[in-house]
Enzyme design. Structure first.
Site, short mmCIF file in Angstrom:
data_model
loop_
_atom_site.label_atom_id
_atom_site.label_comp_id
_atom_site.label_asym_id
_atom_site.label_seq_id
_atom_site.Cartn_x
_atom_site.Cartn_y
_atom_site.Cartn_z
N THR A 107 0.87 -1.18 0.00
CA THR A 107 0.00 0.00 0.00
C THR A 107 0.90 1.22 0.00
OG1 THR A 107 -1.77 -1.14 1.18
CG2 THR A 107 -1.78 1.27 1.26
N LYS A 182 -7.58 1.32 -2.61
CA LYS A 182 -7.15 0.89 -1.28
C LYS A 182 -7.29 2.03 -0.28
CE LYS A 182 -5.39 -1.64 2.00
NZ LYS A 182 -4.11 -2.35 1.93
N LYS A 250 -0.01 5.04 8.51
CA LYS A 250 0.68 5.23 7.24
C LYS A 250 -0.32 5.30 6.09
CE LYS A 250 2.17 2.00 4.75
NZ LYS A 250 1.80 1.26 3.50
#
Length: 302
Positions: A107, A182, A250
């Site tokens: 990701t 995502k 993150k």
């Protein structure tokens, strides 16, 4: 899968964390010729020790892993990690052959995904950004959902390998689109788990039987993966598993940055991100995201 249906390929997997290690096992178990690499060599050695019955070799660096490979898959930490293993002096793209397939499950930002796609195009390499959802359980069971960005021909070239550890492969759009999808996924999870935490504390304060609460509300519009998998562990104060708060922060950082670039307001995501920051400050960065409930004190009726 039987021997007659396996299209055996030379597959290199880079990044043997919780998710990556499980995916690498599926690849080896499917009969592919597996090469592994991890930036910390001890993790690669541990993977070998934990999987003594699976044929594989350990590469010295990413370029070595890509040499003669048909498919290279990465699952590392962040943009900088990905740039290093793919585009660096000893990166994958130094050796991956023309017509090879590159799949990234990290990701990361849509920006780095697009940059890698451009580099891959110039090298005539099929390139797919394919972040995943489904948690550690999905990785272990081979039931991940992959949200993919890339050209049609790249997706189809990658599909036979990805089918070995996923139950759903969705081609979202052009390069970088998988990463955007995502980000949307993580925005949903953040709001969902924060609301579930409040609901659990609310029910606890009323001394309700949490199993009955779950039975009552999980069959209706409130149902979610978080409820099915985290309500009981939240109630039991169990958080030493799952997707770490550090990683969620993150991911939310990527979402908030992308939102700023798009001119999109994400107030709930920003608020929950700060809640997770509170947990980090309490030393809970490696706990599952459901530990967000620890911000809320338990209270009961007098």
């Amino acid at each position: 899968m039987s021997d007659t249906t396996i299209d055996r390929r030379k597959v290199s997997f880079l990044g043997l964390g919780t998710m990556g290690g499980a995916i690498a096992r599926h690849i080896a178990e499917a009969g592919h010729e597996l090469t592994i690499y991890n930036r910390s060599p001890e993790r690669a050695r541990k993977w070998s020790a934990d999987n003594p019955g699976l044929a594989h070799r350990i590469a010295a660096n990413p370029a070595h892993a890509a040499q003669d490979a048909d498919v290279v898959i990465t699952c590392v930490g962040n943009d900088d990690d990905l740039a290093d293993v793919v585009l660096g002096p000893n990166g994958v793209f130094r050796m991956l052959k023309k017509g090879g397939v590159f799949i990234d499950h990290t990701t990361v930002s849509a920006r780095i995904a697009r940059q890698i796609s451009v580099e891959a195009r110039d090298l005539k390499v099929h390139c797919v950004d394919a972040p995943m959802t489904g948690s550690q359980i999905g990785a272990e069971k081979g039931t991940l959902t992959l949200m993919c960005g890339g050209r049609d021909d790249a997706i189809e070239a990658a599909r036979p390998i990805m089918e070995g550890y996923s139950s759903r492969i969705v081609h979202v759009g052009k390069p970088g689109s998988g990463q955007i999808a995502k980000m949307a996924n993580q925005i949903c999870i953040a709001g969902n788990v924060a609301a579930l935490a409040e609901a659990v504390r609310f029910a606890q304060a009323s001394h309700l039987d949490m199993e009955k609460v779950y039975e009552a509300i999980s069959g209706g519009a409130a149902q979610s993966w978080q409820m099915d998998n985290r309500l009981k562990t939240m109630d039991a104060d169990e958080f030493d598993f799952g997707f770490a708060i550090d990683w969620m922060r993150k991911d939310l950082g990527l979402s908030l940055e992308e939102g700023r670039g798009l001119g999109v307001s994400l107030p709930v995501a920003a608020l929950v991100d700060q809640f997770f920051a509170d947990l980090q400050a309490m030393g809970g960065g490696r706990l599952d995201t459901s530990a967000i409930i620890k911000r809320l004190p338990k209270k009961g009726k007098k």
